[in-house]
Design an enzyme around this catalytic site. Structure first.
Site, PDB file in Angstrom:
ATOM      1  CD  GLU A   7       4.239  -1.496   3.553  1.00  0.00           C
ATOM      2  OE1 GLU A   7       3.943  -1.789   2.381  1.00  0.00           O
ATOM      3  OE2 GLU A   7       3.838  -0.466   4.119  1.00  0.00           O
TER       4      GLU A   7
ATOM      5  CG  ASN B 277       1.210   3.367   2.208  1.00  0.00           C
ATOM      6  OD1 ASN B 277       1.887   4.053   1.444  1.00  0.00           O
ATOM      7  ND2 ASN B 277       0.044   2.863   1.844  1.00  0.00           N
TER       8      ASN B 277
ATOM      9  CD  GLU C 163       2.781   4.686  -2.793  1.00  0.00           C
ATOM     10  OE1 GLU C 163       1.814   4.798  -2.017  1.00  0.00           O
ATOM     11  OE2 GLU C 163       2.837   3.817  -3.679  1.00  0.00           O
TER      12      GLU C 163
ATOM     13  CE1 TYR D 290       1.826  -2.995  -5.725  1.00  0.00           C
ATOM     14  CE2 TYR D 290       1.563  -0.634  -5.373  1.00  0.00           C
ATOM     15  CZ  TYR D 290       2.163  -1.836  -5.055  1.00  0.00           C
ATOM     16  OH  TYR D 290       3.117  -1.880  -4.064  1.00  0.00           O
TER      17      TYR D 290
ATOM     18  CD  GLU E 256       5.431   0.308  -2.987  1.00  0.00           C
ATOM     19  OE1 GLU E 256       4.195   0.150  -3.168  1.00  0.00           O
ATOM     20  OE2 GLU E 256       5.906   0.949  -2.042  1.00  0.00           O
TER      21      GLU E 256
HETATM   22  O1  AHR Z   1       2.585  -2.408  -1.406  1.00  0.00           O
HETATM   23  C1  AHR Z   1       1.442  -1.961  -0.759  1.00  0.00           C
HETATM   24  C2  AHR Z   1       1.401  -0.447  -0.606  1.00  0.00           C
HETATM   25  O2  AHR Z   1       1.207   0.137  -1.869  1.00  0.00           O
HETATM   26  C3  AHR Z   1       2.650   0.222  -0.089  1.00  0.00           C
HETATM   27  O3  AHR Z   1       2.708   0.240   1.290  1.00  0.00           O
HETATM   28  C4  AHR Z   1       2.525   1.614  -0.628  1.00  0.00           C
HETATM   29  O4  AHR Z   1       3.776   2.219  -0.849  1.00  0.00           O
HETATM   30  C5  AHR Z   1       1.710   1.454  -1.901  1.00  0.00           C
HETATM   31  O5  AHR Z   1       0.662   2.347  -1.963  1.00  0.00           O
END
Ligand code: AHR
Length: 505
Positions: free
Chosen positions: A26, A71, A172, A243, A291
């Site tokens: 990103e 994002n 998202e 995550y 992700e």
């Molecule tokens: O990878 C970091 C951020 O995590 C990304 O921009 C977003 O899509 C997610 O919330």
């Protein structure tokens, strides 16, 4: 402790889509600027990309890469990043409170991806923009010539269209933090119409609609149901993000999050099946886990910073020093993707360089592989082919996040030519070696080709690779496994990840 497992040549889960080992990068932090791109760096090539980073990337054999966000994409104008570099505007990136110079745009990134031998997977902005800008972007990238946008690309020195086949419909969109966040139905409608426009450019095009940002979202999993009810027949994948962290410093609970991810995948697979049945649809939709990664070491500190800082250019953000425990966790998560390769066709490690990444760089200095680079590399190199069913019988444990969790985590893949099997095995126990007995049915002439192991001592769980000490956590050759009488037997050290390759007749 003893761990018995067995596989059979004929008992398979699915053909693994190579894109299970994709990545995400990103315009964020130092992922692009001073990560992959740094024109003043001693190793920079003619395009300004760091060659030693390219080498680290190439060695991962990444099939596809999602770009430019995240994002970031939700307020991005792709047109800012094309044409003469000196004319490109500097903008404020609202997602990460940073300054975007636009010195890297789609054409520079496409050159980098070509050099890195990776297929592009592009995201369109459905936050501040919509169908019109998405169709223009696809036309700029994919149409040969003779139209406004394709000729604009040619005027920028790119004769041949890129032929990008994977398009993500925003990012998202369920998240209140997202610029242009929407309600599920609203987004589902927009995704449906945008997907139709994007697909109008050619037969091979596939689209990914946004699922929940994670399984803790209050709208999960009804978001998926509502969105898919609007667009099921016109999209190919639904995205999942997640995550992970270990704030409680409890390795067993951390490793059990792999099971939690299995439930997440299973739930979304159920929603897909429900909507398919409800709509009497003929097409299948798969999961694009675009992700995933460990993100916790500096999370709170980072978030405080970026919410208050004064629009810096390429600030250090989410730069995690991954340790041994993270490497074992990532190996386990990749095992889960292999086990669920019937439903998960694409997955992207997030991200690739500097920002929660397997590769780190210093501005003007060195580049190095973090601990998680290695399990990701092994899965990408040897996890292609047919996922085999593995039945496991071993001691189990209970943790808050999941109960009845196996200490032994195994995935097995039969190579496309049918001549080798790779077994990815984790002993989650912090203090006991595992006596492994893996029966391999339906295979002749078994020979051990390689055993690479990471870990073996949980007191080193928090040791990480850093710029000063980049080789603290790396794989080494294992010497405690042997093949005989149709089985692989021997010891998996406590708290370890193993990649085991066997040739078969
Ligand atoms: O990878 C970091 C951020 O995590 C990304 O921009 C977003 O899509 C997610 O919330």
């Amino acid at each position: 402790m003893k761990g018995r497992a067995s596989i059979h040549r004929d008992f398979s889960i699915a053909q693994i889509d190579d894109r299970l080992y994709s990545a995400f990068i990103e315009h964020m932090g130092r992922a692009i600027y001073s990560g992959i791109y740094e024109p003043d760096h001693p190793t920079a090539n003619a395009d300004g990309f760091r060659n030693e980073v390219l080498d680290l990337v190439r060695n991962l054999k990444i099939p596809a890469i999602r770009y430019p966000g995240g994002n970031f994409v939700s307020a991005y104008k792709w047109e800012d990043g094309v044409g003469p570099k000196e004319d490109r505007p500097v903008r404020l990136d609202l997602a990460w409170r940073s300054k975007e110079t636009n010195q890297v745009g789609i054409n520079e990134f496409a050159r980098w991806a070509k050099d890195a031998e990776i297929e592009m997977m592009l995201a369109v902005n459905l936050g501040t923009r919509g169908i019109e800008e998405a169709r223009n972007f696809v036309e700029y990238c994919n149409h040969p010539s003779g139209t406004y946008w394709s000729d604009l690309r040619r005027s920028h020195g790119v004769e041949d269209p890129y032929g990008v086949n994977m398009w993500c419909l925003g990012n998202e969109m369920d998240g209140p933090w997202q610029i242009g966040h929407m309600e599920a139905k609203e987004y589902g409608r927009l995704a449906d119409e945008t997907s139709k426009a994007v697909k109008a450019f050619g037969k091979g095009i596939e689209t990914v609609v946004c699922g929940s940002s994670n399984d803790q979202m209050p709208t999960y999993p009804d978001w998926e149901r509502q969105v898919l009810e609007e667009c099921y027949e016109n999209v190919d994948y639904i995205s999942l993000h997640k995550y992970f962290g270990n704030n409680s410093r409890n390795s067993l609970n951390y490793f059990a999050k792999v099971e939690e991810t299995g439930r997440y995948i299973q739930s979304i697979a159920g929603v897909i099946d429900y909507v398919k049945a409800k709509k009497r649809a003929k097409n299948d939709i798969y999961i694009c886990f675009d992700e995933w990664n460990v993100w916790y070491h500096n999370r709170e500190e980072d978030s405080k910073n970026w919410h208050s800082w004064d629009w810096p250019e390429a600030p250090a953000l989410l730069e995690e020093d991954y340790n041994l425990e993270d490497a074992i966790f990532v190996g386990g998560l990749l095992n889960e993707f292999i086990r669920r390769s019937d439903r998960v066709k694409i997955a992207c490690i997030a991200q690739l360089v500097n920002v929660i990444a397997p590769i780190r760089t210093e501005r003007g200095g060195k580049a190095w592989a973090t601990s998680i680079y290695y399990p990701y590399q092994f899965a990408s190199l040897y996890g292609r082919g047919t996922a085999l069913n593995v039945s496991v019988d071993c001691p189990r444990y209970d943790e808050a996040v999941a109960q009845d969790v196996n200490y032994l985590d195994v995935a097995a893949v039969l190579a496309p030519d049918g001549k080798s099997i790779t077994v990815f095995a984790i002993n989650r126990s912090p203090d006991e070696a595992m006596e492994l007995d893996l029966a391999l049915h339906g295979f002749d002439n078994l020979k051990l080709i390689d055993h690479q192991v990471m870990g073996g001592d949980s007191s080193l769980a928090r040791v990480a690779n850093t710029c000063a000490e980049p080789n603290k956590v790396t794989p080494r050759k294992g010497d405690r496994l042997a093949v005989g009488e149709g089985a692989l037997k021997g010891e998996l050290p406590a708290f370890s990840y193993s990649m085991i390759r066997l040739s078969v007749g």
